[in-house]
Design an enzyme around this catalytic site. Structure first.
Site, mmCIF file in Angstrom:
data_model
loop_
_atom_site.group_PDB
_atom_site.id
_atom_site.type_symbol
_atom_site.label_atom_id
_atom_site.label_comp_id
_atom_site.label_asym_id
_atom_site.label_seq_id
_atom_site.Cartn_x
_atom_site.Cartn_y
_atom_site.Cartn_z
ATOM 1 N N LEU A 1 32.994 10.887 7.665
ATOM 2 C CA LEU A 1 32.445 11.991 6.726
ATOM 3 C C LEU A 1 30.669 11.281 7.218
ATOM 4 O O LEU A 1 30.171 11.323 6.714
ATOM 5 C CB LEU A 1 32.059 11.540 5.188
ATOM 6 C CG LEU A 1 33.471 11.643 5.028
ATOM 7 C CD1 LEU A 1 33.794 11.028 3.427
ATOM 8 C CD2 LEU A 1 33.799 13.136 4.584
ATOM 9 N N GLY B 1 39.107 26.152 6.308
ATOM 10 C CA GLY B 1 38.456 24.784 6.648
ATOM 11 C C GLY B 1 38.578 25.329 8.532
ATOM 12 O O GLY B 1 38.139 25.660 9.403
ATOM 13 N N THR B 2 40.303 24.663 8.962
ATOM 14 C CA THR B 2 40.437 24.201 9.978
ATOM 15 C C THR B 2 39.940 25.520 10.466
ATOM 16 O O THR B 2 39.918 25.585 12.188
ATOM 17 C CB THR B 2 41.876 24.198 9.977
ATOM 18 O OG1 THR B 2 41.756 22.826 9.909
ATOM 19 C CG2 THR B 2 42.317 23.861 11.270
ATOM 20 N N CYS C 1 37.424 9.280 -1.029
ATOM 21 C CA CYS C 1 36.345 8.733 0.000
ATOM 22 C C CYS C 1 37.319 7.031 -0.179
ATOM 23 O O CYS C 1 37.874 6.578 -1.279
ATOM 24 C CB CYS C 1 34.855 8.393 -0.084
ATOM 25 S SG CYS C 1 34.477 9.933 0.231
#
Ligand code: FMN
Length: 237
Positions: free
Chosen positions: A7, A199-200, A64
């Protein structure tokens, strides 16, 4: 895609001072994805974004690692998810979307906890944990061994989780995971998502989002639907 990009970014102060001024006049609703390594970290970041007039919502990335508890992701336990959402909700007044991890036994339990702690919406799924091995070197392909799996191969898992979650909570569900075309997006809407993310697929075609929007509209027109609301959560039993 299997990635371990992490990130990395220049942080919330840099975002507020340098990025926000460049994007604030875009004529769209912008959502900032927020990460952190402790509940206080998340809350502080969210409070800073709360001050930005032109950002109506944040999406909390609870996948996270919790640095104080051995690096396990916050979002894989009900207690961890609750801790982060509670801390942020105290300091963030606008729309709070919580992005769920699929690396759990029952995603609906986590979604219910987020709803109970004041989330306005949940989005799912983040990447599935995966691995690839270089058989000549007998080593993992990715530097840290494992990474996040995304793209078309995760779509059936994502769709199933969106369908289950949409039935388990009253707040709106944002669906994502492997969406590449309008048909994929319509599947998520029919499964109960009130919005979708891509996204991808952007790595293959940066214009894919516009094409999917137009494709959804064309499908709605062809099927005599006046609004996308006519297909959301409308699976026949
Ligand atoms: C290169 C890459 C970077 C990502 N970075 C983030 C991130 O910063 N925050 C987050 O919540 N999810 C992040 N994700 C997860 C995606 O937003 C998404 O949840 C996941 O990839 C599944 O959707 P997709 O198949 O459409 O990509 C990232 C995914 C990829 C492939």
């Amino acid at each position: 895609m299997l990635n371990c990009v992490g990130l990395q970014n220049k942080g919330v102060d840099y975002f507020c001072a340098n990025i926000y001024p460049q994007i604030k006049d875009f004529d769209t609703n912008m959502i900032v994805n927020v990460s952190g390594s402790s509940p206080d970290d998340y809350a502080e970041c969210a409070a800073r974004i709360d001050e930005l007039d032109r950002i109506p919502a944040i999406e909390l990335n609870i996948s996270c690692p919790n640095v104080r508890q051995g690096g396990m992701a916050f979002g894989v336990t009900c207690a961890g998810a609750a801790q982060v959402v509670r801390a942020v909700r105290c300091r963030y007044r606008k729309t709070l979307i919580v992005k769920l991890s699929p690396n759990v036994t029952d995603i609906t339990e986590i979604a219910r906890v987020c709803e109970a702690e004041g989330a306005d919406s949940v989005s799912l799924i983040n990447t599935l944990m995966g691995m690839a091995i270089d058989i000549e070197r007998r080593k993992p392909v990715l530097s840290i061994g494992t990474g996040g799996l995304s793209g078309p191969c995760v779509k059936p898992v994502a769709l199933r989780m969106v369908w289950q979650t949409a039935r388990a909570v009253k707040i709106p569900v944002v669906g994502l995971g492997g969406i590449c075309n309008a048909k994929d997006a319509i599947e998520f809407l029919m499964a109960g998502a009130t919005a979708v993310q891509i996204g991808t697929a952007n790595f293959l075609d940066p214009a894919v989002t516009i094409k999917i929007r137009d494709g959804i509209n064309a499908w709605l027109d062809a099927h005599g639907c006046a609004s996308v609301h006519e297909i959301i959560g409308t699976l026949n039993d």
